[in-house]
Design a protein around this motif. Structure first.
Motif, PDB file in Angstrom:
ATOM      1  N   TYR A   1       0.860  -1.191   0.000  1.00  0.00           N
ATOM      2  CA  TYR A   1       0.000   0.000   0.000  1.00  0.00           C
ATOM      3  C   TYR A   1       0.892   1.236   0.000  1.00  0.00           C
ATOM      4  N   HIS A   2       1.524   1.497  -1.163  1.00  0.00           N
ATOM      5  CA  HIS A   2       2.472   2.613  -1.226  1.00  0.00           C
ATOM      6  C   HIS A   2       1.771   3.971  -1.246  1.00  0.00           C
ATOM      7  N   ASN A   3       0.463   3.974  -1.443  1.00  0.00           N
ATOM      8  CA  ASN A   3      -0.269   5.256  -1.454  1.00  0.00           C
ATOM      9  C   ASN A   3      -0.816   5.634  -0.073  1.00  0.00           C
ATOM     10  N   ILE A   4      -0.354   4.928   0.979  1.00  0.00           N
ATOM     11  CA  ILE A   4      -0.747   5.318   2.341  1.00  0.00           C
ATOM     12  C   ILE A   4       0.458   5.945   3.034  1.00  0.00           C
ATOM     13  N   LEU A   5       0.309   7.210   3.432  1.00  0.00           N
ATOM     14  CA  LEU A   5       1.381   7.896   4.168  1.00  0.00           C
ATOM     15  C   LEU A   5       1.031   7.894   5.641  1.00  0.00           C
ATOM     16  N   THR A   6       1.932   7.410   6.470  1.00  0.00           N
ATOM     17  CA  THR A   6       1.630   7.274   7.893  1.00  0.00           C
ATOM     18  C   THR A   6       2.418   8.290   8.718  1.00  0.00           C
ATOM     19  N   ARG A   7       1.837   8.637   9.859  1.00  0.00           N
ATOM     20  CA  ARG A   7       2.539   9.547  10.770  1.00  0.00           C
ATOM     21  C   ARG A   7       2.234   9.113  12.203  1.00  0.00           C
ATOM     22  N   TYR A   8       3.250   9.194  13.044  1.00  0.00           N
ATOM     23  CA  TYR A   8       3.081   8.896  14.472  1.00  0.00           C
ATOM     24  C   TYR A   8       2.976  10.220  15.200  1.00  0.00           C
ATOM     25  N   SER A   9       1.746  10.628  15.556  1.00  0.00           N
ATOM     26  CA  SER A   9       1.589  11.881  16.314  1.00  0.00           C
ATOM     27  C   SER A   9       0.163  11.983  16.830  1.00  0.00           C
ATOM     28  N   ASP A  10      -0.144  13.117  17.450  1.00  0.00           N
ATOM     29  CA  ASP A  10      -1.504  13.397  17.912  1.00  0.00           C
ATOM     30  C   ASP A  10      -2.302  13.930  16.723  1.00  0.00           C
ATOM     31  N   GLY A  11      -3.215  13.109  16.222  1.00  0.00           N
ATOM     32  CA  GLY A  11      -3.986  13.483  15.036  1.00  0.00           C
ATOM     33  C   GLY A  11      -4.996  14.584  15.263  1.00  0.00           C
ATOM     34  N   THR A  12      -5.261  14.958  16.519  1.00  0.00           N
ATOM     35  CA  THR A  12      -6.248  16.018  16.733  1.00  0.00           C
ATOM     36  C   THR A  12      -5.726  17.367  16.227  1.00  0.00           C
ATOM     37  N   SER A  13      -4.412  17.434  15.987  1.00  0.00           N
ATOM     38  CA  SER A  13      -3.845  18.668  15.409  1.00  0.00           C
ATOM     39  C   SER A  13      -3.754  18.564  13.884  1.00  0.00           C
ATOM     40  N   GLY A  14      -4.188  17.438  13.336  1.00  0.00           N
ATOM     41  CA  GLY A  14      -4.190  17.256  11.885  1.00  0.00           C
ATOM     42  C   GLY A  14      -2.825  16.847  11.349  1.00  0.00           C
ATOM     43  N   TYR A  15      -2.719  16.851  10.014  1.00  0.00           N
ATOM     44  CA  TYR A  15      -1.485  16.438   9.334  1.00  0.00           C
ATOM     45  C   TYR A  15      -0.905  17.717   8.750  1.00  0.00           C
ATOM     46  N   ARG A  16      -0.095  18.409   9.590  1.00  0.00           N
ATOM     47  CA  ARG A  16       0.407  19.728   9.195  1.00  0.00           C
ATOM     48  C   ARG A  16       1.206  19.643   7.907  1.00  0.00           C
ATOM     49  N   ASP A  17       1.145  20.684   7.102  1.00  0.00           N
ATOM     50  CA  ASP A  17       1.877  20.828   5.834  1.00  0.00           C
ATOM     51  C   ASP A  17       1.280  20.036   4.680  1.00  0.00           C
ATOM     52  N   GLU A  18       0.204  19.271   4.903  1.00  0.00           N
ATOM     53  CA  GLU A  18      -0.354  18.480   3.792  1.00  0.00           C
ATOM     54  C   GLU A  18      -1.791  18.865   3.437  1.00  0.00           C
ATOM     55  N   GLY A  19      -2.457  19.644   4.270  1.00  0.00           N
ATOM     56  CA  GLY A  19      -3.832  20.030   3.978  1.00  0.00           C
ATOM     57  C   GLY A  19      -3.878  21.031   2.839  1.00  0.00           C
ATOM     58  N   PRO A  20      -5.063  21.433   2.358  1.00  0.00           N
ATOM     59  CA  PRO A  20      -6.358  20.959   2.838  1.00  0.00           C
ATOM     60  C   PRO A  20      -6.711  19.583   2.274  1.00  0.00           C
ATOM     61  N   PHE A  21      -7.570  18.875   3.012  1.00  0.00           N
ATOM     62  CA  PHE A  21      -8.012  17.539   2.614  1.00  0.00           C
ATOM     63  C   PHE A  21      -9.467  17.595   2.123  1.00  0.00           C
ATOM     64  N   ASP A  22      -9.754  16.772   1.111  1.00  0.00           N
ATOM     65  CA  ASP A  22     -11.128  16.710   0.581  1.00  0.00           C
ATOM     66  C   ASP A  22     -12.027  15.906   1.512  1.00  0.00           C
ATOM     67  N   ALA A  23     -11.417  15.001   2.244  1.00  0.00           N
ATOM     68  CA  ALA A  23     -12.201  14.187   3.178  1.00  0.00           C
ATOM     69  C   ALA A  23     -11.343  13.875   4.393  1.00  0.00           C
ATOM     70  N   ILE A  24     -11.975  13.949   5.578  1.00  0.00           N
ATOM     71  CA  ILE A  24     -11.276  13.606   6.828  1.00  0.00           C
ATOM     72  C   ILE A  24     -12.171  12.647   7.609  1.00  0.00           C
ATOM     73  N   ILE A  25     -11.569  11.555   8.061  1.00  0.00           N
ATOM     74  CA  ILE A  25     -12.326  10.566   8.834  1.00  0.00           C
ATOM     75  C   ILE A  25     -11.613  10.353  10.167  1.00  0.00           C
ATOM     76  N   ILE A  26     -12.367  10.467  11.249  1.00  0.00           N
ATOM     77  CA  ILE A  26     -11.792  10.286  12.582  1.00  0.00           C
ATOM     78  C   ILE A  26     -12.401   8.998  13.130  1.00  0.00           C
ATOM     79  N   THR A  27     -11.541   8.009  13.441  1.00  0.00           N
ATOM     80  CA  THR A  27     -12.064   6.696  13.818  1.00  0.00           C
ATOM     81  C   THR A  27     -11.960   6.453  15.328  1.00  0.00           C
ATOM     82  N   ALA A  28     -12.122   7.526  16.104  1.00  0.00           N
ATOM     83  CA  ALA A  28     -12.181   7.420  17.561  1.00  0.00           C
ATOM     84  C   ALA A  28     -13.134   8.512  18.040  1.00  0.00           C
ATOM     85  N   GLY A  29     -13.740   8.300  19.224  1.00  0.00           N
ATOM     86  CA  GLY A  29     -14.784   9.204  19.702  1.00  0.00           C
ATOM     87  C   GLY A  29     -14.227  10.407  20.442  1.00  0.00           C
ATOM     88  N   SER A  30     -14.810  11.579  20.141  1.00  0.00           N
ATOM     89  CA  SER A  30     -14.301  12.834  20.681  1.00  0.00           C
ATOM     90  C   SER A  30     -15.412  13.634  21.367  1.00  0.00           C
TER      91      SER A  30
END
Ligand code: SAM
Length: 222
Positions: A129-158
């Motif tokens: 799956y070479h088209n998946i870019l992963t990051r180890y961080s706190d996702g509540t701050s988003g993926y800095r430097d790569e936005g804006p995103f057309d779709a965002i999915i959060i798979t944990a309850g907030s």
């Protein structure tokens, strides 16, 4: 080995028919992705035989791989076109990201638990799956430097929709997030246009906690 594969192909088809199509999932790209992604490789070995049941399963570190139907519902509600840039918060087992990666060109996904991040990154490599870019961080701050995103999915309850994620959503973008208490949430779909954001409630759901600066506070460092 070949017999093994046939068994899993059959189970995937059954899952698509009985758990997804029968409950109203009708986006062909979503159904095709579910037919393709080997869910049994995303669960812990002890649960391989249960991989296609109608239920979430443990993946270690007190986390879960979500029930197939909820993964399908959230994916369908993202209204993906194939060219969308998608951000997922909560990589976990990697199953949701793999489903997305079958539909769109590029998926960005963030995980806050290091062992899960490492394990899933190597699974993505193994499955190419070479088209998946992963990051180890706190996702509540988003993926800095790569936005804006057309779709965002959060798979944990907030307890709320993290503000940085709304800021990183493109105009015309869709965001799906479970919002509520630590035990039970409502699945909220957000649509963003020039006038601001518009929310729709898709119904009750139950997710593990989204832990980070803009969600639940961490009880201790994981
Ligand atoms: N999408 C996952 C899958 O397909 O297996 C579901 C994972 S589980 C329901 C939720 C995940 O969100 C857990 O792995 C958890 O560690 C992660 N998580 C919780 N808070 C997070 C945060 N602030 N940033 C990134 N990941 C987070």
């Amino acid at each position: 080995m070949i017999r093994e594969e046939k068994k899993f192909t059959f189970r995937r088809e059954e899952m698509v028919k009985k758990q997804l199509e029968a409950r109203g999932i009708n986006d062909n790209r979503v159904l095709e992705a579910f037919r393709k992604v080997p869910r049994h490789l995303f669960v812990n070995e002890a649960f391989i035989d249960k991989a296609y049941i109608d239920s979430p399963l443990p993946i270690g570190n007190n986390q879960t791989i979500s029930q197939p139907y909820i993964v399908a519902e959230m994916t369908q509600e993202l209204e993906l076109t194939g060219e969308d840039k998608v951000l997922e918060i909560g990589t976990g087992s990697g199953y949701q990201a793999a489903i997305l990666a079958e539909i769109v060109e590029k998926v960005y996904t963030i995980e806050r638990i290091h062992p899960l991040y490492i394990k899933t990154r190597s699974l993505f490599d193994k499955l190419k799956y070479h088209n998946i870019l992963t990051r180890y961080s706190d996702g509540t701050s988003g993926y800095r430097d790569e936005g804006p995103f057309d779709a965002i999915i959060i798979t944990a309850g907030s307890p709320k929709i993290p503000e940085p994620l709304i800021n990183q959503l493109a105009i015309g973008g869709r965001l799906i997030i479970p919002v509520g208490s630590k035990d039970t949430q409502e699945l909220i779909k957000v649509y963003k246009d020039e006038s601001g954001i518009h929310k729709t409630n898709l119904g009750k759901c139950r997710f593990v906690q989204l832990i980070g600066e803009h969600a639940w506070k961490s009880p201790k460092k994981t």
